[in-house]
Scaffold this motif. Structure first.
Motif, PDB file in Angstrom:
ATOM      1  N   LYS A  75       0.509  -1.147  -0.065  1.00 44.43           N
ATOM      2  CA  LYS A  75      -0.258  -0.124  -0.439  1.00 44.43           C
ATOM      3  C   LYS A  75       0.777   1.619  -0.014  1.00 44.43           C
ATOM      4  CE  LYS A  75      -3.692  -1.582   2.373  1.00 44.43           C
ATOM      5  NZ  LYS A  75      -4.578  -1.724   3.967  1.00 44.43           N
ATOM      6  N   ASN A  76       1.885   1.128  -0.345  1.00 44.06           N
ATOM      7  CA  ASN A  76       3.536   2.073  -0.189  1.00 44.06           C
ATOM      8  C   ASN A  76       2.882   3.249   1.031  1.00 44.06           C
ATOM      9  OD1 ASN A  76       4.054   1.388  -2.536  1.00 44.06           O
ATOM     10  ND2 ASN A  76       2.850   2.700  -3.903  1.00 44.06           N
ATOM     11  N   THR A  77       2.747   2.451   2.571  1.00 41.38           N
ATOM     12  CA  THR A  77       2.366   2.975   3.292  1.00 41.38           C
ATOM     13  C   THR A  77       3.434   2.654   4.846  1.00 41.38           C
ATOM     14  OG1 THR A  77       0.152   3.290   3.045  1.00 41.38           O
ATOM     15  CG2 THR A  77       0.766   3.333   5.040  1.00 41.38           C
ATOM     16  N   VAL A  78       3.695   3.516   5.479  1.00 40.67           N
ATOM     17  CA  VAL A  78       4.337   3.445   6.773  1.00 40.67           C
ATOM     18  C   VAL A  78       3.462   4.081   7.430  1.00 40.67           C
ATOM     19  CG1 VAL A  78       5.876   5.938   6.358  1.00 40.67           C
ATOM     20  CG2 VAL A  78       6.634   3.507   7.659  1.00 40.67           C
ATOM     21  N   TYR A  79       3.906   2.840   8.430  1.00 45.10           N
ATOM     22  CA  TYR A  79       3.284   3.795  10.178  1.00 45.10           C
ATOM     23  C   TYR A  79       4.189   4.050  11.100  1.00 45.10           C
ATOM     24  CZ  TYR A  79      -0.543   1.777   7.730  1.00 45.10           C
ATOM     25  OH  TYR A  79      -1.181   1.058   6.400  1.00 45.10           O
TER      26      TYR A  79
END
Length: 120
Positions: A75-79
């Motif tokens: 999802k091309n996402t970092v948290y």
């Protein structure tokens, strides 16, 4: 054109938790690494945590054991999960991404920043 969009900042009491998210969009081949930096009021920007495409993580000593960086690169996402927050965690938090933008080229990108305030 690549964009990094952060969300999840806000005001929280000491000892509370927040979760920041950063999604990358636009034209790039893949993510080499992503990171969170922060800039406290009146201070320089500092590295908080990094994560590579392989899942290797690194943390600033000041957040070890309290913050957790994770990624969903599908999802091309970092948290950034932030627990046991302290007033000294108050800062503008910036997302950073090292992206492969061409066959033999990588570029660095920054988000616009999201404010985190820890206060009673």
């Amino acid at each position: 054109q690549v964009q990094l969009v952060e969300s999840g900042g806000g005001l929280v009491r000491p000892g509370g938790s927040l979760r920041l998210s950063c999604a990358a969009s636009g034209r790039f081949f893949n993510i080499n690494a992503m990171a969170w930096h922060r800039q406290p009021p009146g201070k320089q920007r500092e590295l908080v945590a990094t994560i590579t495409s392989g899942g290797e993580t690194n943390y600033a000593d000041s957040v070890k054991g309290r913050f957790t960086i994770s990624r969903d690169f599908a999802k091309n996402t970092v948290y950034l999960q932030m627990n046991s927050l302290k007033p000294e965690d108050t800062a503008v938090y910036y997302c950073y991404a090292d992206l492969r933008t061409a066959i033999a080229r990588s570029d660095a990108f920054w988000g616009q920043g999201t404010q985190v305030a820890v206060s009673s």
